[in-house]
Write a protein that holds these residues in place. Structure first.
Motif, PDB file in Angstrom:
ATOM      1  N   GLY A   1       0.812  -1.217   0.000  1.00 21.74           N
ATOM      2  CA  GLY A   1       0.000   0.000   0.000  1.00 21.74           C
ATOM      3  C   GLY A   1       0.837   1.254   0.000  1.00 21.74           C
TER       4      GLY A   1
ATOM      5  N   CYS B   1      -7.227   2.205  -7.346  1.00 21.27           N
ATOM      6  CA  CYS B   1      -7.156   2.912  -6.065  1.00 21.27           C
ATOM      7  C   CYS B   1      -7.968   4.202  -6.110  1.00 21.27           C
ATOM      8  CB  CYS B   1      -5.711   3.249  -5.703  1.00 21.27           C
ATOM      9  SG  CYS B   1      -4.653   1.819  -5.515  1.00 21.27           S
TER      10      CYS B   1
ATOM     11  N   LEU C   1      -4.798   1.683   0.226  1.00 17.74           N
ATOM     12  CA  LEU C   1      -4.652   0.679   1.290  1.00 17.74           C
ATOM     13  C   LEU C   1      -5.652  -0.459   1.093  1.00 17.74           C
ATOM     14  CD1 LEU C   1      -4.009   3.033   4.331  1.00 17.74           C
ATOM     15  CD2 LEU C   1      -2.369   1.648   3.049  1.00 17.74           C
TER      16      LEU C   1
END
Lengths: 318, 292
Positions: free
Chosen positions: B16, B234, B251
């Motif tokens: 991440g 993302c 994340l």
């Protein structure tokens, strides 16, 4: 409804089909197949651009069409005509589901999701063992009786599809699509179901992408997941941009010119990506309306010069 | 069981960290210029490639590994900044807030750079020697020092960026432009100059994440595309244009990738990510943290 210029289309289509009958040289025939398939891919991509969206999912749909034709021919032993059609039908169904989810949102989400979808589908192809995994499928041949005529069939199907896309674009429905691109809110305010029209447009374009896939499978005999990466859609975008977005002929001309140049460039050993990327960048920066735009502005300037009007600088302020 | 969970969490934080830096650049470009940069992955790849070659040559010249790495990282970021300035000045400048035009321009640029990188560096996969050696372990979870350093660097940069966006004059101007560029211009904020600044910051972020990932991963000219696809996921999950969204999205994607990679395999994880993104879009069409 606009005039469809049917005589021109008949003449153009007939001569393209006649060319495939007359030309027997294997190399030339393969180039003609490539051009025909590229032209329909570009026309399909451009059709979605009518509503102002760039669809990278086109590449996934071409792949889905090709794999459908491959499975229908080599595993299920279905007849040629059925194998040719099963891909487009399947692709249309998938594209409707995909479109209903992704076309609800304005902005770049559609393109980005399409990009990701293409990569996900490609990985799925390469991980599915019964369709050959990473090495793909081989032996997708048309029946022997048709084999000699394949190039003619490809060209005929492509001409029919491109003309159909052109006719739809010139119909009232086509005008609704352009209205949606120009201002979605105005289209909604006069009672147009915007989402329905967008999904319909996307489904029509995807049907053609499925046709491209089937033709590709039969013309190539061999398919592999690598053929259907997002690059396929990026190349189609190059055809549309270089040829000119304003007319479907731009997509066709772009495909003809770039495929010819590319097959020449490959002979020189130059990188394909470098070539296509450079073509897109230069086309977007130097001729925003493509080759078609250059031709129309040149002919307009010529007509004005003939009418005896010099360049009219004051027109803007008038 | 607990051990596995902790290990997976540690893995997803490591993955991440790089995704966060990468996606922050994408989302910054989007919020200021209202365009999506398809060449973002190439800024990342160029820097990783420069680091891999730079470390090799500098070490051969007698430098020790750490200074060689830091110098090459500086070089990678500098090259990305120069490339960014060229791309902006001769291309993107004319396509501010023109989503489709910029799509096409950066797509063409991405293809061009793809070919150029392959031509310049060859297709071979490279690696970077270990920069810092050793392991540390927290609660029984072993982490290599390299990956820990990577995470710390990513956290420092992210916090610094967050602080800069909320406290400095430049950050406030960038946010004003993102919220309403016309109102911002009426206040005398130079939009074009800020767009260039934002684009260069994003290019530097991509280059930095490329330099950070180089020692712990294989380096190749085509590595940018993988990260570009993940980066898109993302920012879609988090909400395009939202800075906290990019962090949360990165994340989230990293967690799915770590868990999916552990129980299935890495390509199944990619497909799983795609399915989850579709689910998120069905529930929150504009992403988790988007506003408006």
């Amino acid at each position: 409804m606009d005039r469809l210029r049917i005589p021109w289309w008949l003449a153009g289509g007939a001569s393209a089909i006649a060319a495939t009958v007359l030309i027997q040289d294997a190399y030339t025939t393969s180039i003609i197949n490539l051009i025909a398939i590229a032209a329909l891919t570009a026309a399909s991509l451009r059709f979605v651009m009518l509503i102002g969206e760039v669809s990278f999912a086109t590449a996934a749909f071409v792949g889905l069409g090709a794999y459908s034709a491959g499975v229908a021919t080599t595993i299920l032993d279905w007849p040629f005509a059925v194998a040719l059609l099963v891909g487009p039908v399947l692709v249309t169904a998938v594209s409707i589901v995909f479109g209903v989810i992704t076309l609800r949102i304005k902005g770049p989400y559609f393109t980005l999701i399409g990009f990701a979808f293409t990569e996900a589908v490609r990985i799925l192809f390469s991980k599915t063992e019964f369709i050959g995994g990473t090495s793909g499928m081989i032996g997708i041949f048309p029946p022997p009786a048709i084999d000699a005529w394949l190039s003619t069939i490809v060209m005929a199907v492509v001409v029919a599809c491109v003309f159909a896309l052109y006719a739809i674009e010139k119909s009232d429905f086509g005008k609704v699509l352009v209205a949606i691109r120009d201002n979605e809110n105005i289209a909604t305010s006069v009672g147009i179901n915007v989402l329905f029209c967008k999904v319909a447009c996307f489904a029509i374009a995807s049907f053609c992408a499925g046709v491209v896939g089937s033709l590709h499978a039969f013309a190539n005999n061999v398919i592999s997941p690598g053929d259907f990466s997002f690059l396929l859609a990026a190349f189609a975008l190059a055809y549309v941009k270089v040829g000119g977005e304003s007319s479907i002929l731009g997509a066709v001309f772009g495909a003809i010119i770039l495929v010819l140049l590319d097959s020449y460039a490959l002979g020189l050993g130059a990188g394909e990506n470098l070539f296509y990327g450079g073509a897109i960048v230069l086309a977007v920066l130097l001729m925003p309306n493509g080759l078609i735009g250059l031709v129309t502005s040149a002919s307009r300037r010529l007509a004005r010069a003939r009418a005896g009007n010099g360049p009219t600088l004051n027109r803007k302020t008038a | 069981m607990l051990q596995t969970v902790l290990q997976l969490l540690a893995t997803s934080l490591q993955i991440g960290a790089v995704y966060v830096l990468f996606s922050l650049g994408l989302t910054l470009i989007f919020s200021i210029m209202r365009v999506v940069n398809f060449a973002h992955g190439h800024f990342f790849a160029i820097s990783a490639l420069i680091v891999s070659y730079g470390v090799e040559h500098l070490v051969a010249m007698g430098f020790s590994v750490l200074p060689a790495y830091l110098l090459s990282t500086g070089a990678g970021i500098a090259v990305a900044l120069i490339l960014g300035a060229i791309v902006y000045q001769f291309g993107l400048r004319f396509f501010l807030r023109d989503m489709e035009g910029a799509f096409i321009l950066t797509m063409g640029l991405a293809l061009f750079l793809d070919g150029a990188l392959l031509g310049a560096f060859g297709g071979a996969v490279r690696s970077v020697p270990e920069i810092v050696s050793g392991d540390v372990s927290f609660f029984g979870v072993a982490v290599t020092m390299q990956r820990l350093a990577l995470c710390i660097a990513a956290v420092i940069v992210t916090v610094a960026l967050y602080w800069a966006m909320s406290a400095t004059k430049l950050g406030k101007a960038l946010r004003a432009v993102a919220a309403d560029h016309e109102a911002a211009m009426l206040q005398g904020i130079p939009y074009g100059k800020l767009a260039l600044t934002g684009f260069l910051i994003a290019a530097a972020l991509a280059a930095l994440s490329g330099a950070l990932i180089a020692p712990v991963s294989i380096v190749s000219p085509v590595m940018g595309s993988d990260y570009l696809i993940k980066g898109f996921m993302c920012v879609i999950v988090g909400g395009l244009g939202s800075v906290p969204g990019a962090i949360v999205g990165a994340l989230f994607i990293a967690l799915v990738e770590a868990v999916g990679g552990y129980y299935l395999d890495s390509s199944a994880a990619t497909v799983a990510i795609f399915v989850l993104v579709i689910v998120v879009l069905l529930i929150r069409p504009r992403g988790l943290l988007a506003h408006g």
